[in-house]
Design an enzyme around this catalytic site. Structure first.
Site, mmCIF file in Angstrom:
data_model
loop_
_atom_site.group_PDB
_atom_site.id
_atom_site.type_symbol
_atom_site.label_atom_id
_atom_site.label_comp_id
_atom_site.label_asym_id
_atom_site.label_seq_id
_atom_site.Cartn_x
_atom_site.Cartn_y
_atom_site.Cartn_z
ATOM 1 N N GLU A 244 -3.475 7.532 -6.291
ATOM 2 C CA GLU A 244 -3.498 6.962 -7.629
ATOM 3 C C GLU A 244 -4.911 7.048 -8.202
ATOM 4 O OE1 GLU A 244 -4.044 2.188 -7.036
ATOM 5 O OE2 GLU A 244 -2.095 3.030 -6.480
ATOM 6 N N HIS B 78 -0.797 -0.877 -10.222
ATOM 7 C CA HIS B 78 -1.516 -1.530 -9.121
ATOM 8 C C HIS B 78 -2.124 -2.849 -9.616
ATOM 9 C CE1 HIS B 78 -3.772 -0.771 -5.088
ATOM 10 N NE2 HIS B 78 -3.382 -2.024 -5.224
ATOM 11 N N ARG C 270 0.852 -1.189 0.000
ATOM 12 C CA ARG C 270 0.000 0.000 0.000
ATOM 13 C C ARG C 270 0.887 1.239 0.000
ATOM 14 N NH1 ARG C 270 -3.519 -2.766 -1.542
ATOM 15 N NH2 ARG C 270 -5.619 -3.068 -0.673
#
Length: 400
Positions: A261, A284, A233
């Site tokens: 993001e 991601h 994270r």
């Protein structure tokens, strides 16, 4: 039971839910206001999300919502405080994407060592530079530092050992005996890991304790030119400190997560780290393999089906570890209709707030025993009153 799927879920999970006869509403592009509107319109009992954020407004949009399932391990995209206040269960699917994230971590490590993204970009632009790219150090015999030994961290260690790397690690749960079993070196803190490793990878949950775990002191302890990898994270990294370490110590990084993001699946990316040539970014995608998505979808379906069948929530993350109860009232009673109602009415009148309760039945269903944990001012007269109620066999009170 109505299930709202606000993110993509593999066909395997959809099939399990449909086969159970549940009503599945599949709207995988929902986010922000569209999610709030969908919750209000469909009034689902269960909401399933992957990367979509679930805010207080979403949770309060429908009083039918009972369970939120995060189809993945982390759940920091869900407002746990709001869910708990509304009595909505939140569950996750831990460990099901561990291999996928570990694979990406090793991919990032290899990319940094061999400068693979730069190789590709130069080749696409018609540039041949074997002299520059033939200077990799290699991974065999080098030391990988692993911070956090949950499911993902352990999978990373397996793969790094296959590359004949040495492992130095820290985790709150790691003991010397366990470290010996794994064939790794245990150290006392994340900073100790940073100081000893040629490359460091983070695999900790996003909690207040891990906020900006990789900070100025952490990067200050790293070796000049070391590699830094984060596939967990963004909140666990102080991005300004990382930028300073890149500039001052030649640190190079592979990141699968960024602060702020984009919330959408596609769109423009504007972020200062994206422009830094010493940082490789992926989108991601740590858990985004077919194998991982099938495993996560099956686990999400299992959680929902268990809840539908028994009212139990596997992997629930927002139940109190310990309730505020101060006393336990144990009431043995005849197994008759209405007996507990009279007991609970006496407790209500006394102002005792029940925190936990269980009623077990003896063989033959002639008698039962209720364990009632509560918070309130104890009055022996109330205990005596309950003991004199009809069909009560015995009453006792203990302080917890």
């Amino acid at each position: 039971m109505r299930i709202l799927l606000a993110d993509k879920l593999s066909d395997q999970g959809l099939a399990q839910l449909s086969a159970a006869g549940l009503t599945v509403i599949y709207e995988p592009a929902l986010s922000e206001k569209a999610l709030t509107s969908a919750l209000r319109e469909h009034a689902p009992h269960v909401l399933v999300v992957r990367s979509t954020k679930v805010l207080k407004a979403d949770i309060s949009a429908s009083n039918k919502l009972e369970l939120i399932v995060r189809a993945g391990a982390g759940y920091d995209t869900i407002d746990l405080e709001a869910a708990s206040a509304a009595g909505v269960f939140v569950a996750n699917c831990p460990g099901k994407n561990a291999v996928a994230v570990a694979e990406l971590t090793i991919g990032g490590l290899l990319s940094l060592d061999r400068s693979l993204p730069d190789n590709v970009m130069d080749a696409r632009q018609g540039v041949w530079n074997k002299g520059l790219y033939a200077k990799a150090s290699g991974l065999k015999g080098r030391t990988l530092g692993v911070v956090g030994l949950g499911n993902i961290g352990l999978e990373v260690i397996k793969r790094a050992k296959a590359l004949e790397m040495h492992i130095v690690a820290w985790s709150r749960s790691l003991t010397d005996d366990r470290a010996r079993e794994l064939g790794i070196l245990r150290v006392g803190s994340p900073i100790d890991v940073a100081a000893r490793a040629d490359a460091v990878t983070l695999h900790v949950a996003a909690t207040p304790d891990t906020h900006k775990l990789a900070n100025e002191a952490f990067f200050g302890a790293m070796k000049p030119g070391a590699f830094f990898i984060n596939t967990t994270r963004a909140s666990v990294v102080d991005e300004e400190a990382l930028t300073d370490a890149i500039r001052n110590k030649g640190i190079r990084a592979f990141l699968d997560v960024l602060s702020n993001e984009p919330s959408s699946k596609e769109g423009p990316l504007q972020h200062p780290l994206a422009e830094n040539p010493s940082i490789y970014l992926s989108h991601h995608i740590g858990a985004s393999t077919a194998e991982a998505q099938d495993a996560v979808a099956s686990e999400a379906a299992r959680v929902i089906l268990e809840y539908a069948a028994r009212g139990e929530v596997p992997n629930c993350v927002n139940l109190a570890v310990q309730s505020p109860a101060t006393h336990q009232l144990t009431v043995r009673h005849e197994d008759r209709v209405g007996v507990l109602v009279t007991v609970l009415d006496a407790i209500r009148k006394a102002g005792w707030n029940i925190q936990e309760m269980e009623n077990v039945i003896f063989d033959g269903a002639k008698a039962a025993c209720a364990y009632i944990r509560f918070d309130g001012d104890v009055d022996s007269a109330v205990v005596e009153e309950i003991s004199q109620l009809d069909h009560i066999l015995a009453v006792s009170l203990i302080e917890i």
